[in-house]
Write an enzyme that holds these catalytic residues in place. Structure first.
Site, PDB file in Angstrom:
ATOM      1  N   HIS A  17      -6.946  80.482   1.344  1.00 37.66           N
ATOM      2  CA  HIS A  17      -5.926  81.512   1.106  1.00 37.66           C
ATOM      3  C   HIS A  17      -6.624  82.830   0.784  1.00 37.66           C
ATOM      4  O   HIS A  17      -6.248  83.875   1.303  1.00 37.66           O
ATOM      5  CB  HIS A  17      -5.007  81.078  -0.036  1.00 37.66           C
ATOM      6  N   CYS A  56       4.255  84.431   0.296  1.00 29.36           N
ATOM      7  CA  CYS A  56       3.113  84.454   1.210  1.00 29.36           C
ATOM      8  C   CYS A  56       2.816  83.100   1.852  1.00 29.36           C
ATOM      9  O   CYS A  56       1.881  82.984   2.641  1.00 29.36           O
ATOM     10  CB  CYS A  56       1.879  84.979   0.482  1.00 29.36           C
ATOM     11  N   LYS A 108      -8.748  86.993   5.574  1.00 25.27           N
ATOM     12  CA  LYS A 108      -7.925  88.143   5.204  1.00 25.27           C
ATOM     13  C   LYS A 108      -8.683  89.477   5.214  1.00 25.27           C
ATOM     14  O   LYS A 108      -8.054  90.522   5.445  1.00 25.27           O
ATOM     15  CB  LYS A 108      -7.256  87.888   3.853  1.00 25.27           C
ATOM     16  N   HIS A 160      -3.835  90.849   4.489  1.00 26.72           N
ATOM     17  CA  HIS A 160      -2.906  89.811   4.055  1.00 26.72           C
ATOM     18  C   HIS A 160      -1.576  90.086   4.746  1.00 26.72           C
ATOM     19  O   HIS A 160      -0.885  91.056   4.435  1.00 26.72           O
ATOM     20  CB  HIS A 160      -2.754  89.845   2.533  1.00 26.72           C
ATOM     21  N   GLU A 216      -7.950  78.943  -6.571  1.00 27.24           N
ATOM     22  CA  GLU A 216      -8.250  78.221  -5.334  1.00 27.24           C
ATOM     23  C   GLU A 216      -9.627  77.587  -5.377  1.00 27.24           C
ATOM     24  O   GLU A 216      -9.815  76.456  -4.891  1.00 27.24           O
ATOM     25  CB  GLU A 216      -8.136  79.149  -4.125  1.00 27.24           C
ATOM     26  N   PHE A 235       3.483  83.317  -4.481  1.00 24.05           N
ATOM     27  CA  PHE A 235       4.163  83.595  -5.741  1.00 24.05           C
ATOM     28  C   PHE A 235       5.080  82.426  -6.121  1.00 24.05           C
ATOM     29  O   PHE A 235       5.619  81.729  -5.262  1.00 24.05           O
ATOM     30  CB  PHE A 235       5.018  84.859  -5.618  1.00 24.05           C
TER      31      PHE A 235
END
Length: 374
Positions: A251, A123, A281, A286, A262, A356
């Site tokens: 994010h 991502c 998002k 996303h 985060e 990831f």
């Protein structure tokens, strides 16, 4: 029992692309949908690319594209056909599932002949592509680079995140006590990076920061150490202090672990002086490999307009998270509107992409009238 969830998909664009190389994909599903999305975004760069090609020449222009999808909507049916009939369909080719296919197609779109890089850092792919593009220019290999990301909400992605129990059955609710996961979307966003300013609407890519904490295959470091390292690296690269950041595009996926990490990272970097921040998002979904580029494009809009995106959520704080200065709807005091909130002139914006495997990227862009051509 089938799970219901929200996902955003873009209708077919039928944009014209390069006449050779990938013309055989015309009218096909899956990868063509990804290429159509690339074409729709690249179309918007035509006038700018004409200037870049005239000034730099095609041999001095590169392309860096980040994406997660490798043509699975064509390759999976084709492999199903193979398992049944022991041969692939006559019109199937391995190029359809090549990670390089979208990048090669996009380079053909404008006939550029410089380096072509396909990036896949989950991502963070779109943001990673922008970092690599900046490096091609800083190293003197290119004078201009098209850099960004593109991805589709493929069945493979939906099933994969569902298997991880990361998909929310309702609208994504980042940093809320009631958050339940992500919504998937799709899209593409590209920037033309250049050594010299070629457009009056240009902004400065002031700083790039990356880190790899490799804490877990899918989960971030619980204290957000890798995320904080990326943000600090971007600040150091830009040569600015945390207090110079006027807005952060978080994010903000809406998963329990990602939001917790985060928030911890934001606290480690900015302390008690938290800048206005929001996750977009819930508005876009996303968009996976496109997210880093798409959200940096939203930051470009912030610098252009002075309006910051509102954080769309239910307004229910998670007491276990450190304080974040979330941009709330001015009328209600809580999220729920996609409209921008007008602020004082913002000089620098930061965009975070944490993926990831601990692939963390933070990007900072700034106004040209303040950065002085950095």
């Amino acid at each position: 029992m089938a799970q219901k969830f929200l996902a955003g998909r873009i209708a077919g664009t039928n944009r014209s692309g390069p006449e050779s190389g990938f013309s055989s994909l015309s009218g096909r599903p899956g990868t063509t949908r990804l290429l159509d999305i690339c074409a729709a975004a690249l179309d918007q760069l035509r006038s700018l690319m004409e200037k870049a090609l005239s000034r730099c020449g095609p041999d001095r222009i590169g392309l860096c594209l980040g994406s997660c999808d490798n043509g699975t909507e064509l390759s999976i049916p084709a492999h199903g056909f193979f398992f049944k009939d022991h041969t692939f369909p006559h019109d199937y080719d391995l190029v359809f599932q090549s990670a390089a296919a979208p990048a090669e197609y996009s380079a053909q779109f404008f006939g550029i002949k410089g380096p072509i890089l396909a990036l896949a850092t989950a991502c963070a792919s779109g943001a990673t592509a922008i970092v690599r593009g900046a490096e091609l220019i800083r190293s003197g290999i290119c004078d201009a680079v098209i850099a960004g990301g593109a991805d589709i909400a493929s069945d493979t992605a939906i099933l994969g995140f569902s298997a991880l129990e990361a998909i929310s059955p309702e609208l994504s609710n980042p940093f809320s006590k009631n958050r339940r996961g992500i919504n998937l979307g799709e899209g593409a966003a590209f920037f033309v990076l250049s050594r010299e300013m070629i457009d009056e609407q240009a902004v400065i890519l002031a700083g790039c920061g990356e880190s790899s904490d490799a804490h877990h295959m899918t989960a971030p470091h619980p204290e957000g150490k890798g995320a904080a390292a990326a943000m600090n690296a971007a600040l150091n690269d830009a040569g600015i202090k945390p207090g110079s950041i006027g807005y952060v595009n978080l994010h903000g996926t809406g998963t329990v672990l990602n939001d917790k990490a985060e928030a911890a990272a934001m606290h480690a970097v900015f302390g008690g002086n938290q800048p206005p921040a929001s996750s977009t998002k819930p508005i876009t979904g996303h968009t996976l490999g496109a997210a880093g580029a798409l959200e940096l494009a939203l930051c470009w809009g912030v610098l252009e307009t002075g309006a910051v995106p509102v954080h769309c959520w239910d307004g229910i704080l998670d007491e276990e998270l450190p304080f974040l200065n979330l941009v709330n709807c001015p009328k209600t005091g809580s999220g729920g509107s996609a409209a921008g909130l007008q602020t004082e002139k913002i000089l620098f914006c930061m965009s975070n992409s944490f993926a990831f495997g601990g692939c963390n990227v933070s990007l900072i862009i700034g106004r040209t009238d303040f950065c002085g051509g950095k």
